[in-house]
Design an enzyme around this catalytic site. Sequence first.
Site, PDB file in Angstrom:
ATOM      1  N   ASP A  17      38.534  36.006  39.782  1.00 29.43           N
ATOM      2  CA  ASP A  17      39.023  37.481  40.028  1.00 29.43           C
ATOM      3  C   ASP A  17      37.844  38.184  40.436  1.00 29.43           C
ATOM      4  O   ASP A  17      37.537  39.645  40.177  1.00 29.43           O
ATOM      5  CB  ASP A  17      39.720  38.184  38.890  1.00 29.43           C
ATOM      6  CG  ASP A  17      40.558  39.408  39.127  1.00 29.43           C
ATOM      7  OD1 ASP A  17      40.992  39.299  40.398  1.00 29.43           O
ATOM      8  OD2 ASP A  17      40.583  40.213  38.032  1.00 29.43           O
ATOM      9  N   GLY A  42      37.534  39.848  30.334  1.00 29.65           N
ATOM     10  CA  GLY A  42      38.348  38.934  29.580  1.00 29.65           C
ATOM     11  C   GLY A  42      39.971  38.914  29.605  1.00 29.65           C
ATOM     12  O   GLY A  42      40.735  38.089  29.253  1.00 29.65           O
ATOM     13  N   LYS A  92      40.717  36.028  44.111  1.00 33.32           N
ATOM     14  CA  LYS A  92      40.831  37.234  44.631  1.00 33.32           C
ATOM     15  C   LYS A  92      39.949  37.325  46.044  1.00 33.32           C
ATOM     16  O   LYS A  92      38.839  36.725  46.186  1.00 33.32           O
ATOM     17  CB  LYS A  92      40.269  38.291  43.711  1.00 33.32           C
ATOM     18  CG  LYS A  92      40.514  39.747  44.439  1.00 33.32           C
ATOM     19  CD  LYS A  92      40.704  40.865  43.309  1.00 33.32           C
ATOM     20  CE  LYS A  92      39.311  41.003  42.608  1.00 33.32           C
ATOM     21  NZ  LYS A  92      39.406  42.087  41.677  1.00 33.32           N
ATOM     22  N   TRP A 137      42.047  37.912  32.281  1.00 33.52           N
ATOM     23  CA  TRP A 137      42.237  36.522  32.669  1.00 33.52           C
ATOM     24  C   TRP A 137      42.147  35.730  31.590  1.00 33.52           C
ATOM     25  O   TRP A 137      43.030  34.552  31.401  1.00 33.52           O
ATOM     26  CB  TRP A 137      41.924  36.198  33.997  1.00 33.52           C
ATOM     27  CG  TRP A 137      42.458  36.698  35.249  1.00 33.52           C
ATOM     28  CD1 TRP A 137      43.232  38.235  35.283  1.00 33.52           C
ATOM     29  CD2 TRP A 137      42.329  36.181  36.544  1.00 33.52           C
ATOM     30  NE1 TRP A 137      43.555  38.298  36.270  1.00 33.52           N
ATOM     31  CE2 TRP A 137      43.384  37.474  37.270  1.00 33.52           C
ATOM     32  CE3 TRP A 137      41.932  35.180  37.031  1.00 33.52           C
ATOM     33  CZ2 TRP A 137      43.238  37.087  38.520  1.00 33.52           C
ATOM     34  CZ3 TRP A 137      42.205  35.057  38.347  1.00 33.52           C
ATOM     35  CH2 TRP A 137      43.058  35.866  39.264  1.00 33.52           C
ATOM     36  N   ASP A 145      30.205  34.850  33.473  1.00 30.31           N
ATOM     37  CA  ASP A 145      29.931  36.108  34.062  1.00 30.31           C
ATOM     38  C   ASP A 145      28.587  36.461  34.004  1.00 30.31           C
ATOM     39  O   ASP A 145      27.907  36.186  33.130  1.00 30.31           O
ATOM     40  CB  ASP A 145      31.179  37.217  33.630  1.00 30.31           C
ATOM     41  CG  ASP A 145      31.204  38.302  34.418  1.00 30.31           C
ATOM     42  OD1 ASP A 145      30.318  38.897  35.165  1.00 30.31           O
ATOM     43  OD2 ASP A 145      32.173  38.859  34.873  1.00 30.31           O
ATOM     44  N   ASP A 189      24.778  33.858  36.067  1.00 33.71           N
ATOM     45  CA  ASP A 189      25.139  33.473  37.526  1.00 33.71           C
ATOM     46  C   ASP A 189      25.396  32.132  37.719  1.00 33.71           C
ATOM     47  O   ASP A 189      24.712  30.958  37.559  1.00 33.71           O
ATOM     48  CB  ASP A 189      23.968  34.064  38.510  1.00 33.71           C
ATOM     49  CG  ASP A 189      24.425  33.732  39.820  1.00 33.71           C
ATOM     50  OD1 ASP A 189      25.184  33.205  40.041  1.00 33.71           O
ATOM     51  OD2 ASP A 189      23.607  34.516  40.663  1.00 33.71           O
TER      52      ASP A 189
END
Length: 207
Positions: free
Chosen positions: A121, A60, A161, A62, A80, A96
Amino acid sequence: MARSKTSKNWLKEHFNDPYVKQSQEDGYRSRASYKLLELQKKDSLFKPGMTIVDLGAAPGGWCQVAAELVGESGLVIASDILPMDFLPDVEFVQGDFTDDAVFEQILSVLDNRPVDLVISDMAPNMSGMADIDQPRAMALVELAFDLAHQVLRPGGAFVAKVFQGEGSDTLMRDMRKYYGRFVSRKPDASRARSREVYWVGTGFKGI
């Protein structure tokens, strides 16, 4: 069980890390928060009232930054596979996001609000074998890229990322086509030995 030398070195690096110490002082859940804050400083990604989708959000760090920057008039939707402890002003969808049912949950929370920014990320569980880890990492970027193109408004932005390596140059060329501006960043908070960089696309042109 005695810790290995590698484990001891990692722990020493972790607890001596100035960003880890700073995150504890500032109340952020991870040092990754400072990577996003640096991107915000350079690229002005967040504004009050924006709608944000955060992929691979746990634990958490971000989300905390995003919620602070968009304020009470904004909306942060986090997703997530792993569980994430409650955060005020963040809507969490566990699962997912490539599963239709989970994606529909995200759309339900959005309630037809246009998305201004998708952030990711995400990273795979690393095996230490580049031939396995790099394709997995690139696959996650592509999945985030695909979701962003389904929900972003024209002019919106995307941050992900990426681990530099096989496939990354080709994917960057493909992604550049969809954004008015596309840059690769290496925040100071990103460890120098890591191959991670952050791609920032702004001015989404639509599909």
